[in-house]
Design a protein around this motif. Structure first.
Motif, PDB file in Angstrom:
ATOM      1  N   LYS A   1       0.852  -1.188   0.000  1.00  0.00           N
ATOM      2  CA  LYS A   1       0.000   0.000   0.000  1.00  0.00           C
ATOM      3  C   LYS A   1       0.891   1.242   0.000  1.00  0.00           C
ATOM      4  N   ASP A   2       0.424   2.306  -0.658  1.00  0.00           N
ATOM      5  CA  ASP A   2       1.146   3.575  -0.597  1.00  0.00           C
ATOM      6  C   ASP A   2       0.359   4.565   0.263  1.00  0.00           C
ATOM      7  N   VAL A   3       0.873   5.804   0.393  1.00  0.00           N
ATOM      8  CA  VAL A   3       0.240   6.790   1.274  1.00  0.00           C
ATOM      9  C   VAL A   3      -1.122   7.246   0.754  1.00  0.00           C
ATOM     10  N   SER A   4      -1.380   7.134  -0.558  1.00  0.00           N
ATOM     11  CA  SER A   4      -2.670   7.532  -1.125  1.00  0.00           C
ATOM     12  C   SER A   4      -3.746   6.479  -0.911  1.00  0.00           C
ATOM     13  N   GLY A   5      -3.362   5.282  -0.474  1.00  0.00           N
ATOM     14  CA  GLY A   5      -4.329   4.218  -0.262  1.00  0.00           C
ATOM     15  C   GLY A   5      -4.409   3.217  -1.396  1.00  0.00           C
ATOM     16  N   ASN A   6      -3.565   3.378  -2.419  1.00  0.00           N
ATOM     17  CA  ASN A   6      -3.537   2.395  -3.504  1.00  0.00           C
ATOM     18  C   ASN A   6      -2.957   1.090  -2.974  1.00  0.00           C
ATOM     19  N   ARG A   7      -3.649  -0.009  -3.263  1.00  0.00           N
ATOM     20  CA  ARG A   7      -3.201  -1.305  -2.762  1.00  0.00           C
ATOM     21  C   ARG A   7      -3.193  -2.327  -3.893  1.00  0.00           C
ATOM     22  N   PHE A   8      -2.221  -3.250  -3.840  1.00  0.00           N
ATOM     23  CA  PHE A   8      -2.207  -4.389  -4.740  1.00  0.00           C
ATOM     24  C   PHE A   8      -1.329  -5.470  -4.138  1.00  0.00           C
ATOM     25  N   TYR A   9      -1.303  -6.628  -4.792  1.00  0.00           N
ATOM     26  CA  TYR A   9      -0.567  -7.775  -4.276  1.00  0.00           C
ATOM     27  C   TYR A   9       0.725  -7.994  -5.050  1.00  0.00           C
ATOM     28  N   LEU A  10       1.734  -8.448  -4.342  1.00  0.00           N
ATOM     29  CA  LEU A  10       2.981  -8.926  -4.937  1.00  0.00           C
ATOM     30  C   LEU A  10       3.133 -10.396  -4.580  1.00  0.00           C
ATOM     31  N   ASN A  11       3.691 -11.179  -5.494  1.00  0.00           N
ATOM     32  CA  ASN A  11       3.922 -12.595  -5.246  1.00  0.00           C
ATOM     33  C   ASN A  11       5.406 -12.918  -5.384  1.00  0.00           C
ATOM     34  N   ILE A  12       5.895 -13.821  -4.560  1.00  0.00           N
ATOM     35  CA  ILE A  12       7.196 -14.444  -4.777  1.00  0.00           C
ATOM     36  C   ILE A  12       6.889 -15.880  -5.164  1.00  0.00           C
ATOM     37  N   MET A  13       7.197 -16.196  -6.404  1.00  0.00           N
ATOM     38  CA  MET A  13       6.952 -17.542  -6.913  1.00  0.00           C
ATOM     39  C   MET A  13       8.012 -18.491  -6.343  1.00  0.00           C
ATOM     40  N   PRO A  14       7.771 -19.816  -6.400  1.00  0.00           N
ATOM     41  CA  PRO A  14       8.756 -20.761  -5.864  1.00  0.00           C
ATOM     42  C   PRO A  14      10.125 -20.693  -6.542  1.00  0.00           C
ATOM     43  N   ASP A  15      10.214 -20.135  -7.749  1.00  0.00           N
ATOM     44  CA  ASP A  15      11.526 -20.006  -8.381  1.00  0.00           C
ATOM     45  C   ASP A  15      12.267 -18.751  -7.924  1.00  0.00           C
TER      46      ASP A  15
END
Length: 119
Positions: free
Chosen positions: A94-108
């Motif tokens: 999340k940033d200070v403006s409230g924008n949110r999203f997901y990040l993934n770390i794949m098994p590789d």
């Protein structure tokens, strides 16, 4: 003319019997007769081995990725998803403006963003 029709009927009967006697190219109870590799179960030499990161290591990797690529975003929460080929870690950022999203770390070991924005 009668001899021609009779010969044609005999030929048609012979061809029909031959066609009924031949086997189809596959047997429905056994499936297609084609070689098929076992998908997902073979080892590949050109791919790196899956990375097993702990929850803390994953959070550090997310923080490093954000500091290098997405300035102003911070990790809100992380989760571990157990998969057959290794653990995948997911972080809500999340940033200070409230924008949110997901990040993934794949098994590789690669970090990739989700396309769906968190609501």
């Amino acid at each position: 003319m009668k001899k021609f029709i009779l010969a044609a009927l005999l030929l048609l009967a012979a061809v029909s019997l031959y066609a009924l006697d031949t086997k189809p190219p596959f047997e429905p109870e056994k499936g297609m007769k084609m070689p098929r590799p076992e998908i997902g179960h073979q080892e590949r030499k050109d791919m790196p081995a899956p990375v097993s990161l702990s929850q803390g290591e994953a959070k550090a990797a997310f923080t490093k990725f954000l500091s290098e690529n997405l300035k102003g975003y911070a990790v809100v929460e992380t989760a571990t998803i157990v998969m057959p080929f290794g653990n995948m870690h997911q972080a809500l950022v999340k940033d200070v403006s409230g924008n949110r999203f997901y990040l993934n770390i794949m098994p590789d070991g690669n970090v990739s963003p989700e396309l769906m924005i968190a609501q």
